[in-house]
Design an enzyme around this catalytic site. Sequence first.
Site, PDB file in Angstrom:
ATOM      1  N   TYR A 168       1.235  16.118   7.007  1.00  0.00           N
ATOM      2  CA  TYR A 168       0.745  17.380   7.567  1.00  0.00           C
ATOM      3  C   TYR A 168       1.840  18.449   7.695  1.00  0.00           C
ATOM      4  O   TYR A 168       1.650  19.439   8.378  1.00  0.00           O
ATOM      5  CB  TYR A 168       0.090  17.143   8.926  1.00  0.00           C
ATOM      6  CG  TYR A 168      -1.219  16.361   8.881  1.00  0.00           C
ATOM      7  CD1 TYR A 168      -1.696  15.812   7.693  1.00  0.00           C
ATOM      8  CD2 TYR A 168      -1.979  16.192  10.021  1.00  0.00           C
ATOM      9  CE1 TYR A 168      -2.882  15.093   7.663  1.00  0.00           C
ATOM     10  CE2 TYR A 168      -3.176  15.486  10.001  1.00  0.00           C
ATOM     11  CZ  TYR A 168      -3.626  14.935   8.817  1.00  0.00           C
ATOM     12  OH  TYR A 168      -4.813  14.236   8.796  1.00  0.00           O
ATOM     13  N   LYS A 189       1.613   1.863   6.503  1.00  0.00           N
ATOM     14  CA  LYS A 189       1.206   1.473   5.145  1.00  0.00           C
ATOM     15  C   LYS A 189       2.463   1.231   4.307  1.00  0.00           C
ATOM     16  O   LYS A 189       2.583   1.710   3.172  1.00  0.00           O
ATOM     17  CB  LYS A 189       0.322   2.590   4.550  1.00  0.00           C
ATOM     18  CG  LYS A 189      -0.465   2.202   3.333  1.00  0.00           C
ATOM     19  CD  LYS A 189      -1.612   1.262   3.622  1.00  0.00           C
ATOM     20  CE  LYS A 189      -2.243   0.774   2.328  1.00  0.00           C
ATOM     21  NZ  LYS A 189      -3.322  -0.210   2.567  1.00  0.00           N
ATOM     22  N   ASP A 240      -5.073  -0.070   7.470  1.00  0.00           N
ATOM     23  CA  ASP A 240      -6.484  -0.343   7.145  1.00  0.00           C
ATOM     24  C   ASP A 240      -6.979  -1.581   7.908  1.00  0.00           C
ATOM     25  O   ASP A 240      -8.090  -1.598   8.429  1.00  0.00           O
ATOM     26  CB  ASP A 240      -6.734  -0.463   5.626  1.00  0.00           C
ATOM     27  CG  ASP A 240      -5.577  -1.063   4.859  1.00  0.00           C
ATOM     28  OD1 ASP A 240      -4.523  -1.315   5.464  1.00  0.00           O
ATOM     29  OD2 ASP A 240      -5.723  -1.307   3.647  1.00  0.00           O
ATOM     30  N   ASP A 249      -4.407  10.831  13.291  1.00  0.00           N
ATOM     31  CA  ASP A 249      -5.531  11.754  13.299  1.00  0.00           C
ATOM     32  C   ASP A 249      -6.829  10.970  13.091  1.00  0.00           C
ATOM     33  O   ASP A 249      -7.802  11.110  13.841  1.00  0.00           O
ATOM     34  CB  ASP A 249      -5.314  12.781  12.166  1.00  0.00           C
ATOM     35  CG  ASP A 249      -6.331  13.896  12.178  1.00  0.00           C
ATOM     36  OD1 ASP A 249      -7.096  13.996  13.162  1.00  0.00           O
ATOM     37  OD2 ASP A 249      -6.361  14.680  11.205  1.00  0.00           O
TER      38      ASP A 249
END
Length: 338
Positions: free
Chosen positions: A123, A175, A209, A233
Amino acid sequence: MSKTITLIPGDGIGPSITDAALRVLEAAGADLEYDRQIAGVAALHDRGDPLPQETLASARETGVILKGPLTTPVGSGFRSINVALRKEFDLYANVRPAVTLMPGGRYEDIDLVLIRENTEGLYVGVEHYIGLEGDPKAAAESVMIITRFGAERIVRYAFDYAVANGRKKVTFAHKANILKYTQGLFLEVGHQVAKEYEGRVEFEDMIVDACAMHLVMNPYRFDVLVMENMFGDILSDLMAGLVGGLGMAPGGNIGKDMAMFEPVHGSAPDIAGQGVANPTAQVLAAVLMLEHIGQPEVAERIRKALLTCLHACDVLTRDLGGSASTREFADAVISHLR
Ligand code: NAI
Ligand code: MG
């Protein structure tokens, strides 16, 4: 001594839900003075600037902002004032508690806190198109930026938060199996910081995930969660869903010498001006603010009254299945103050 804070009522339903929150604060005996300022669409109309210098100067002076939602007009070229405020004051930690307030939802007794990195990651706004063979948009690229500095301060914030609030475990979602450099660095720093808290706070890392799946299957295995900007987010909205949606969710944006508290939801233009908005998230934002500025007893009094009111279920706003107005709901909360 009474504390002065910068108050930005906001756009749409903002003025009516902040008014409700202020009445609850006053009735609960919060020791506050307000420096009222404007931002967003209201400021654009009045001053020709969505983020006036007076507003910034007030925030710098008080160090604390209580804010209603601000409208970001679509396609107007003016960027989100919420994002601008977070950047201006380097509000690097987005603290989003997800706590069950009303019985009868999908889960009972959820009590989680997500700490989201608020300034880095994907972002940062480093993006561009790549032209190829006459197509100016043949490809596009967004850069994820992770710094050791940024990673370290957010993970440390999560651990300090856990210690200060008597929480047992920090889960670090990432991740790093695919994004070996950015997420890899973040994870490496996470483990380094975790070592300093060994024996005091439990630590685990989890691929994001899998974390999403576990949050839905068994949210009770979590306590404090920390992660980079975009993952935070997404998962913080998921967590709001575990406790009944965005209407009940407050957030704190915390920096080194500045903090801003707001509801997670937006300005709800579809119901603005009708006096029917649910002020719960705005009241809870004020509760987080009271805890931050060292008025925890008043915060607790308000939280209890809100809980009693929501459990009584006789005065509820429309989104919660009732027919009370914003004002009537605030009055009901006030009547439960002890
Ligand atoms: P929204 O959160 O304003 O509304 C989504 C839906 O939830 C609407 O149906 C609305 O009526 C309902 N809702 C929201 N808050 C409610 C409340 N307190 N009581 C009852 N119902 C409520 O999201 P939307 O429509 O996507 O955004 C509207 C504007 O708000 C946009 O300009 C957006 O940029 C801005 N926004 C500002 C935020 C902030 O100031 N931090 C955060 C999110 C959006
Ligand atoms: Mg979001």
